[in-house]
Design an enzyme around this catalytic site. Structure first.
Site, PDB file in Angstrom:
ATOM      1  N   ASP A 297       0.839  -1.232  -0.032  1.00 35.95           N
ATOM      2  CA  ASP A 297      -0.483  -0.336  -0.321  1.00 35.95           C
ATOM      3  C   ASP A 297       1.394   1.478   0.359  1.00 35.95           C
ATOM      4  OD1 ASP A 297      -2.125   1.548   0.243  1.00 35.95           O
ATOM      5  OD2 ASP A 297      -3.037   0.302   1.811  1.00 35.95           O
TER       6      ASP A 297
HETATM    7  C1  BGC Z   1      -4.858   3.014   0.092  1.00 38.75           C
HETATM    8  C2  BGC Z   1      -5.023   1.769  -0.597  1.00 38.75           C
HETATM    9  C3  BGC Z   1      -5.429   2.973  -1.805  1.00 38.75           C
HETATM   10  C4  BGC Z   1      -3.530   3.166  -2.532  1.00 38.75           C
HETATM   11  C5  BGC Z   1      -3.912   3.840  -3.689  1.00 38.75           C
HETATM   12  C6  BGC Z   1      -3.854   3.960   0.012  1.00 38.75           C
HETATM   13  O1  BGC Z   1      -3.598   5.013   1.050  1.00 38.75           O
HETATM   14  O2  BGC Z   1      -5.424   2.929   1.586  1.00 38.75           O
HETATM   15  O3  BGC Z   1      -6.733   1.718  -0.818  1.00 38.75           O
HETATM   16  O4  BGC Z   1      -5.889   1.728  -3.451  1.00 38.75           O
HETATM   17  O5  BGC Z   1      -4.006   4.538  -1.056  1.00 38.75           O
HETATM   18  O6  BGC Z   1      -4.578   5.109  -4.095  1.00 38.75           O
END
Ligand code: BGC
Length: 748
Positions: free
Chosen positions: A280
């Site tokens: 993530d």
């Molecule tokens: C979130 C994810 C997301 C990623 C990309 C993160 O802050 O937890 O769910 O896919 O950002 O935008």
């Protein structure tokens, strides 16, 4: 003698090599992966492992793309730019490796569907798949080939802002819907020009963030991890989900983006997952912030050893080269990581077809067909919680006061995680009601937005109510009050929405309360003041028409809650598959706070498990939802009262529509394992189906139960334990009459 041994050894080795070669020959993708890998320099390999946040113009990335330093972009949306960065990567880099272009396409791209928790209320795998197929098409037309969805975290906590993105509290329902969404995104063939790669996230346990505060610590014993939180991910891996995303949370003290146990031991070794794992956002680097790693270099080492293939946003993997030089990791390990990335690029057909037809958007985006489908999904996602004196459906000839901050909120009705949807495309409830009612509509906003604390609009709202036959009051939460980082400690209606409701109720007009929110709110008092309550979640682009479809009776509500609705935050966690405890309370024999005599002895509380203020029941249980008709459930008939370890049994029930309107019903199968080597939940969902019944019509629903359905992890191993079980076929997790069967070890 020695020579014979040596010859045999050589022969054996030749056989082995031959077997491997044959194996590879059988699998052209593996062949392509290894031949490309063999041509790559270490720097080019490390480049593939980098996912970079896109900004600016394609030219800004020229050098890095030419040098093969980027494996993927996120947040690039736009077919012209996407094709151009692909062109540079394909034509101007040494090896011509295409890019993964990832984006959060969570519940629609331009056509916005209900938030995932809403979609989950439809309990329809068919609609979840259909919606994501449309989302994939529309996203692909903008050059995106990979979505960071579905989110299949299980949560028991409505305070958590990300509850909106989940399929609710149940691992079985989440697994079924998650797999359907993956099929919708990827289709049967991920190289299909209208499909994109899916990403099962967030692996794993993120939904248990303490106190429902986003990013918070999680503690999950292995049995619970396996019986609840890992189950949807196992289903996703089995369904061929091309990618997984490791999470932000630390799990039992180890950050999930560097967690060897969950990533290597379970995902790779036990499940044999050979897809790609992306971290993530900066979660590799955050291991330093967690206090688990001293430096970014340590963080890179932990994550790469745990088998995270690609780093999103942070740059810890820049240290991998040095880690190899220091002998802390091997290039072989890097080859495995890069093979996982290349494998999906080959499977997606990106090498042959990296570009997207620039005219595709016109044909597939926001079409009438997409919008109709969004309307259908939204209508099937709205849960009717209360309908006293058949207040609903309304007649199109009634004078209706439409009031409330969510009546004309084109942005908020789309909900959280909408990067590409445009509020200009939203059809609001106001527009839809105007269309149905014309001059019979009396409209007043009452409050400008959900947190509004001004009473300036009350007078007008009350006047509208007084001159109408019925009030439809649309309340809830703005989109920005749920989603990532938007956790709430208080889960009531914000602002003065409740106050306006009590003023409206004083007019004596029947009140239909419609809630548009990103979480199940604690709204018992508001429900008491209302005659009918429709829980619409954030329904997306087509909120308005979907609502009028139900409110004026063109369709009957059919959705059911995918998460328990609690009376208030103090009742959390409250989920239907809780344990019995050693001192369960009979809800009929509850002692409430005001029943306790003054100077009472300790014994007056009865020593059972309860809250003396909330009681022992939720506001509405998991699986609950009403319809405009009534369904009668017959007694359940079992094919046998005994289930053999190698056999199966069927449970059947006849459902009859005894009301006067056609409607759909979600029929649910629950089981309870009465005794286990670990205490077992009081109920577990094991099956469900949606059936359509005309007035007077009956249908028999049959579920098959196999011993494998009764498997659980007892902290040491997966087991199927003989013994007595109860079974219900019911309309929700609290109703129905139990049947019993025994699982026997003997073979027949
Ligand atoms: C979130 C994810 C997301 C990623 C990309 C993160 O802050 O937890 O769910 O896919 O950002 O935008």
């Amino acid at each position: 003698m020695k020579l014979t041994i040596q010859l045999s050894l050589i022969f054996f080795l030749l056989m082995l090599v031959n077997a491997c070669v044959q194996q590879e020959e059988k699998d052209p993708v593996e062949q392509q992966v290894s031949s490309l890998l063999a041509q790559m320099t270490l720097d080019e390999k490390l480049g593939q492992m980098m996912q970079v946040n896109y900004y600016g113009k394609p030219e800004d990335w020229n050098e890095q793309l030419k040098n093969g330093q980027i494996g993927s972009f996120l947040n690039l949306s736009g077919v012209i730019d996407a094709n151009e960065v692909q062109r540079i990567a394909m034509e101007e880099s040494r090896l011509g490796i295409p890019l993964l272009i990832g984006r959060d396409v969570i519940h629609g791209f331009k056509t916005i569907f209900p938030i995932p928790l809403g979609m989950a209320s439809s309990w329809s795998t068919e609609m979840a798949e259909g919606a994501m197929e449309i989302a994939a098409k529309e996203a692909k037309a903008a050059g995106i080939n990979w979505t960071f969805a579905p989110m299949i975290d299980v949560t028991w906590d409505p305070r958590w802002g990300r509850v909106a993105e989940t399929c609710g509290e149940d691992p079985y329902l989440t697994s079924q819907l998650g797999v359907a969404m993956i099929r919708g995104y990827q289709g049967n063939n991920p190289s299909d020009s209208l499909r994109i790669a899916a990403c099962a996230k967030h692996y794993v346990g993120y939904g248990m963030s303490e106190a429902g505060r986003d990013y918070n610590t999680t503690y999950i014993p292995e049995a619970l991890l396996r019986n609840v939180h890992l189950r949807p991910f196992k289903a996703a891996a089995d369904a061929g989900c091309l990618t997984f995303m490791s999470a932000f949370n630390d799990l039992n003290g180890v950050p999930t983006s560097g967690n060897y146990f969950t990533l290597k031991t379970i995902l790779r070794d036990e499940w044999k997952y050979d897809g790609m794992v992306v971290s993530d956002w900066a979660s590799i680097q955050q291991q330093v912030v967690h206090g688990y790693c001293e430096t970014d270099k340590d963080a890179a080492e932990k994550s790469v050893l745990a088998t995270v293939d690609m780093e999103m946003a942070s740059r810890c993997y820049d240290h991998l080269k040095q880690l190899i030089e220091e002998g802390k990791i091997t290039e072989e390990l890097i080859n495995e990581r890069v093979a996982n990335i290349l494998r999906i690029k080959f499977k997606m057909g990106l090498f042959e077809n990296p570009y997207v037809d620039e005219t595709l958007a016109e044909r597939v985006t926001l079409t009438d067909e997409n919008l109709d489908y969004a309307r259908k999904v939204a209508r099937n996602s709205m849960v009717l919680l209360k309908n006293e004196a058949q207040t609903l459906p309304l007649k199109k000839t009634q004078k209706v006061a439409l009031i409330g901050p969510m009546t004309n909120a084109p942005h908020d009705q789309m909900g959280t995680w909408v990067f590409d949807g445009d509020e200009k495309n939203s059809i609001t409830p106001l527009t839809a009601f105007q269309e149905v009612l014309g001059s019979n509509l009396n409209y007043a906003l009452g409050l400008e937005y959900s947190r509004d604390k001004s009473r300036a609009g009350f007078t007008q709202a009350l006047a509208a109510a007084r001159k109408s036959d019925v009030v439809v009051y649309l309340v809830g939460e703005e989109a920005g009050l749920s989603g990532e980082a938007n956790s709430r400690g208080i889960i009531d209606l914000p602002g003065l929405q409740s106050e306006l409701l009590s003023e409206l109720s004083k007019t004596g007009k029947p009140i239909v309360l419609v809630v548009l929110a990103g979480r199940p709110l604690g709204i018992g008092a508001e429900i008491d003041l209302s005659d009918a309550v429709l829980y619409a979640w954030h329904p997306g682009t087509m909120a308005g028409p979907a609502l009028t479809d139900l409110i004026f009776g063109d369709y009957s509500p059919s959705a059911k809650l995918p998460i328990t609705m609690v009376k208030g935050a103090g009742q959390i966690p409250f989920y239907y598959y809780r344990k019995n405890t050693g001192k369960p309370t009979d809800p009929e024999r509850m002692t409430y706070i005001d029943d306790i005599p003054r100077n009472s002895k300790q014994l007056s509380l009865g020593f059972t498990s309860l809250h003396i203020d909330y009681g022992v029941t939720p506001l509405y249980p998991f699986g609950y939802g009403l319809s405009y008709t009534t369904f009668d459930y017959s007694e359940v008939s079992l094919s046998s009262s005994e289930l053999m370890m190698k056999g199966d049994l069927t449970a059947s029930c006849t459902i009859t529509n005894i009301g006067s309107v056609a409607a759909e019903e979600i029929v649910q199968l629950y089981v309870r394992d009465l005794v286990g080597s670990l205490t077992r939940p009081i109920k577990e969902l094991k099956g469900f189906t949606r059936i359509a019944l005309q007035p007077g019509e009956s249908k028999e629903v049959t579920f098959t139960i196999q011993p494998s359905d009764l498997e659980f992890h007892n902290g040491e191993a997966y087991v199927i334990e003989p013994g007595k079980f109860r079974l219900w076929i019911a309309k929700d997790s609290e109703s129905g009459i139990a049947s019993e069967f025994t699982l026997l070890n003997e073979q027949k």
